[in-house]
Design a protein around this motif. Structure first.
Motif, PDB file in Angstrom:
ATOM      1  N   GLN A  61      57.413  29.400  30.086  1.00  0.00           N
ATOM      2  CA  GLN A  61      56.311  30.006  30.913  1.00  0.00           C
ATOM      3  C   GLN A  61      56.590  30.358  32.191  1.00  0.00           C
ATOM      4  N   ILE A  62      57.366  29.788  32.925  1.00  0.00           N
ATOM      5  CA  ILE A  62      57.732  30.445  34.098  1.00  0.00           C
ATOM      6  C   ILE A  62      58.207  31.899  33.971  1.00  0.00           C
ATOM      7  N   ASP A  63      59.285  31.962  33.081  1.00  0.00           N
ATOM      8  CA  ASP A  63      59.685  33.103  32.794  1.00  0.00           C
ATOM      9  C   ASP A  63      58.663  34.380  32.160  1.00  0.00           C
ATOM     10  N   ASN A  64      57.769  33.696  31.429  1.00  0.00           N
ATOM     11  CA  ASN A  64      56.558  34.475  31.127  1.00  0.00           C
ATOM     12  C   ASN A  64      55.780  34.874  32.330  1.00  0.00           C
ATOM     13  N   LEU A  65      55.377  34.348  33.090  1.00  0.00           N
ATOM     14  CA  LEU A  65      54.696  34.647  34.523  1.00  0.00           C
ATOM     15  C   LEU A  65      55.525  35.519  35.316  1.00  0.00           C
ATOM     16  N   VAL A  66      56.751  35.496  35.257  1.00  0.00           N
ATOM     17  CA  VAL A  66      57.748  36.561  35.999  1.00  0.00           C
ATOM     18  C   VAL A  66      57.491  37.724  35.099  1.00  0.00           C
ATOM     19  N   ALA A  67      57.590  37.737  33.965  1.00  0.00           N
ATOM     20  CA  ALA A  67      57.381  39.102  33.227  1.00  0.00           C
ATOM     21  C   ALA A  67      56.300  39.826  33.334  1.00  0.00           C
ATOM     22  N   ILE A  68      54.687  38.899  33.705  1.00  0.00           N
ATOM     23  CA  ILE A  68      53.686  39.515  33.875  1.00  0.00           C
ATOM     24  C   ILE A  68      53.775  40.393  35.240  1.00  0.00           C
ATOM     25  N   LEU A  69      54.140  39.460  36.244  1.00  0.00           N
ATOM     26  CA  LEU A  69      54.432  39.986  37.720  1.00  0.00           C
ATOM     27  C   LEU A  69      55.203  41.467  37.604  1.00  0.00           C
ATOM     28  N   LYS A  70      56.145  41.262  36.911  1.00  0.00           N
ATOM     29  CA  LYS A  70      56.978  42.494  36.646  1.00  0.00           C
ATOM     30  C   LYS A  70      56.407  43.755  35.974  1.00  0.00           C
ATOM     31  N   ALA A  71      55.686  43.445  35.036  1.00  0.00           N
ATOM     32  CA  ALA A  71      54.687  44.506  34.323  1.00  0.00           C
ATOM     33  C   ALA A  71      53.639  44.898  35.328  1.00  0.00           C
ATOM     34  N   TYR A  72      53.266  44.169  36.107  1.00  0.00           N
ATOM     35  CA  TYR A  72      52.097  44.551  37.267  1.00  0.00           C
ATOM     36  C   TYR A  72      52.578  44.471  38.679  1.00  0.00           C
ATOM     37  N   PRO A  73      53.452  45.269  39.147  1.00  0.00           N
ATOM     38  CA  PRO A  73      54.108  44.890  40.450  1.00  0.00           C
ATOM     39  C   PRO A  73      53.220  45.174  41.389  1.00  0.00           C
ATOM     40  N   GLU A  74      51.764  45.512  41.271  1.00  0.00           N
ATOM     41  CA  GLU A  74      50.740  45.595  42.297  1.00  0.00           C
ATOM     42  C   GLU A  74      50.242  44.299  42.739  1.00  0.00           C
ATOM     43  N   VAL A  75      50.406  43.481  41.748  1.00  0.00           N
ATOM     44  CA  VAL A  75      49.575  42.281  41.760  1.00  0.00           C
ATOM     45  C   VAL A  75      49.971  41.021  42.517  1.00  0.00           C
ATOM     46  N   LYS A  76      49.340  40.296  43.130  1.00  0.00           N
ATOM     47  CA  LYS A  76      49.799  39.045  43.869  1.00  0.00           C
ATOM     48  C   LYS A  76      49.190  38.016  43.175  1.00  0.00           C
ATOM     49  N   ILE A  77      49.826  36.949  43.435  1.00  0.00           N
ATOM     50  CA  ILE A  77      48.921  35.445  43.020  1.00  0.00           C
ATOM     51  C   ILE A  77      49.255  34.448  44.208  1.00  0.00           C
ATOM     52  N   LYS A  78      48.624  33.446  43.652  1.00  0.00           N
ATOM     53  CA  LYS A  78      48.806  31.924  44.669  1.00  0.00           C
ATOM     54  C   LYS A  78      48.793  31.037  43.424  1.00  0.00           C
ATOM     55  N   ILE A  79      49.970  30.034  43.849  1.00  0.00           N
ATOM     56  CA  ILE A  79      50.043  28.945  43.191  1.00  0.00           C
ATOM     57  C   ILE A  79      49.350  27.547  43.927  1.00  0.00           C
ATOM     58  N   GLY A  80      48.650  26.984  42.844  1.00  0.00           N
ATOM     59  CA  GLY A  80      48.094  25.703  43.427  1.00  0.00           C
ATOM     60  C   GLY A  80      48.583  24.402  42.621  1.00  0.00           C
TER      61      GLY A  80
END
Length: 429
Positions: free
Chosen positions: A340-359
């Motif tokens: 699932q961490i790899d999936n999140l990485v893939a999402i971020l790479k597909a949308y490089p303009e996106v920023k996230i926060k972890i809680g």
């Protein structure tokens, strides 16, 4: 709030281990579950009753570096720490305990003996890690164990008492709503119901002989076995995880036996229905309606692009539903979590303009300072994994909130509190 050691250990004795033990021992999973449900309170009670013995203290401190938790099924047989503790807390009563649990659960005596070693190993390993992480000395360990005396009896499944296990009444302290059944002589049965520590009912039944024996000799055990079956069905079929998990069962580093808790307004569902998720032509494995599917749907809808500022996004969290931390750890993941961490990485790479926060979030049990620490550590662990994968620039922050957002009372069951123990991610600007 005093630490419930049994809550700390349960994450090590989940369904996966039960299934493996059943296969290895040639027993049914239900029989193994029943045996463990009786052995665990007995072992914890034995430790509590012998909290000042040097051999007990030394075995607990020695377990921290023994690696016993890494191979419970293999490391429990012939382990000197386990042998020392069992001899110290049960002495010549260990055989009686094994026999009683064997009769209660339906497993063989040899399997009951193996499970006693297994449970003792899980207990020593969990306690050893807790003691090492919290720098407890001998006095602190002794105090921690003695605090368990008030809860041990009430945690035994219906049909088992310390007396029926041949262990007397050590650790038997009245607790609210505790109910005890005391068997006396063959010609009468004494039922004592205790509520809030005050005995309210004391009924003695006369002898009803059938062919020279008492009807209660067979009727009462049948009733108790029925209650035991109901109890074990509810306890071992709850929707909890095997270890610290981001979606359900089994903790903070000190108290909780699952993972860090869920964000204030969760956007994903906890139901798990595996599916393939389309990420702009790339197929990801995830859960229908889960974190990945919900995040991708939001991004494809231009929801992120149209969000004017962070205030629009701050309450829309997506819960991790497949990232599981090992019990009591903020740096080790259970097998399968990396996907699932790899999936999140893939999402971020597909949308490089996106920023996230972890809680990170915990439930209300335990010390809040510790809850904050463990939730922060786990959030930072996820962030570090993303940095290592090359998308660290898209992670604006990792923050642990402890139990600030928890809604379920600390007095609720572990399964009920699980909704407050999750990791989550949200978009930021």
């Amino acid at each position: 709030m005093a630490l419930n050691i049994i809550d700390l250990i349960k994450g090590q004795l989940g369904s996966a281990l039960i299934s493996q033990a059943a296969s290895q021992l040639g027993e049914s999973e239900s029989g193994v579950s029943k045996a463990i449900s009786g052995l665990l309170p007995a072992v914890v009670g034995g430790l509590a009753n012998n909290a000042d013995q040097p051999g007990v203290i030394d075995s607990i401190t020695g377990a921290a570096s023994s690696g016993i938790l890494g191979n419970l099924l293999g490391a429990s047989s012939g382990n000197s720490l386990i042998s020392t503790v069992l001899s110290a807390i049960f002495g010549d009563k260990a055989g009686g305990l094994v026999n009683a649990v064997s009769t209660f659960s339906g497993v063989s005596n040899s399997s009951s003996h193996s499970l006693l070693n297994l449970v003792t190993g899980a207990t020593l390993g969990s306690l050893g890690k807790y003691v090492a992480d919290n720098h407890l000395d001998a006095s602190g360990i002794s105090s921690l164990l003695q605090e368990q005396k008030g809860i041990v009896s009430s945690l035994l499944p219906a049909g088992l008492t310390l007396a029926s296990l041949g262990l007397g009444n050590w650790g038997s302290v009245a607790t609210p709503d505790a109910e005890k059944v005391l068997l006396t002589s063959d010609d009468q049965t004494k039922v004592e119901v205790t509520r809030g520590g005050t005995s309210t009912t004391n009924v003695e039944t006369n002898d009803y002989n059938t062919d020279g024996g008492s009807i209660w000799k067979w009727l009462l055990p049948l009733l108790l076995l029925g209650l035991a079956g109901w109890f074990l069905w509810t306890q071992f079929n709850k929707p909890t995880t095997d270890s610290t998990t981001t979606t359900s069962d089994t903790t903070t580093e000190v108290i909780q036996d699952t993972a860090v808790a869920n964000a204030p307004t969760a956007a994903t569902t906890t139901a798990k229905s595996p599916t393939e998720i389309d990420l702009n032509g790339i197929k990801l494995k995830g859960n229908a309606g889960g974190m990945e599917e919900s995040m991708i749907a939001f991004l494809k809808s231009d929801g992120y692009k149209n969000a004017s500022d962070d205030a629009v996004l701050k309450d829309k969290w997506y819960n991790f539903d497949n990232v599981n931390f090992k019990m009591g750890s903020s740096t080790e993941l259970e097998p399968g979590s990396q996907e699932q961490i790899d999936n999140l990485v893939a999402i971020l790479k597909a949308y490089p303009e996106v920023k996230i926060k972890i809680g990170g979030y915990t439930d209300k049990t335990g010390d809040e300072a510790v809850n904050l620490k463990i939730s922060q550590s786990r959030a930072e662990f996820i962030k570090a994994a993303l940095v290592k994968a090359g998308v660290g620039a898209q992670v604006s922050e990792a923050e642990g909130y402890g139990s600030k957002m928890a809604t379920v009372p600390a007095s609720a069951s572990d399964a009920e509190r699980a909704k407050d123990r999750k990791m989550a991610v949200r978009f930021t600007k």
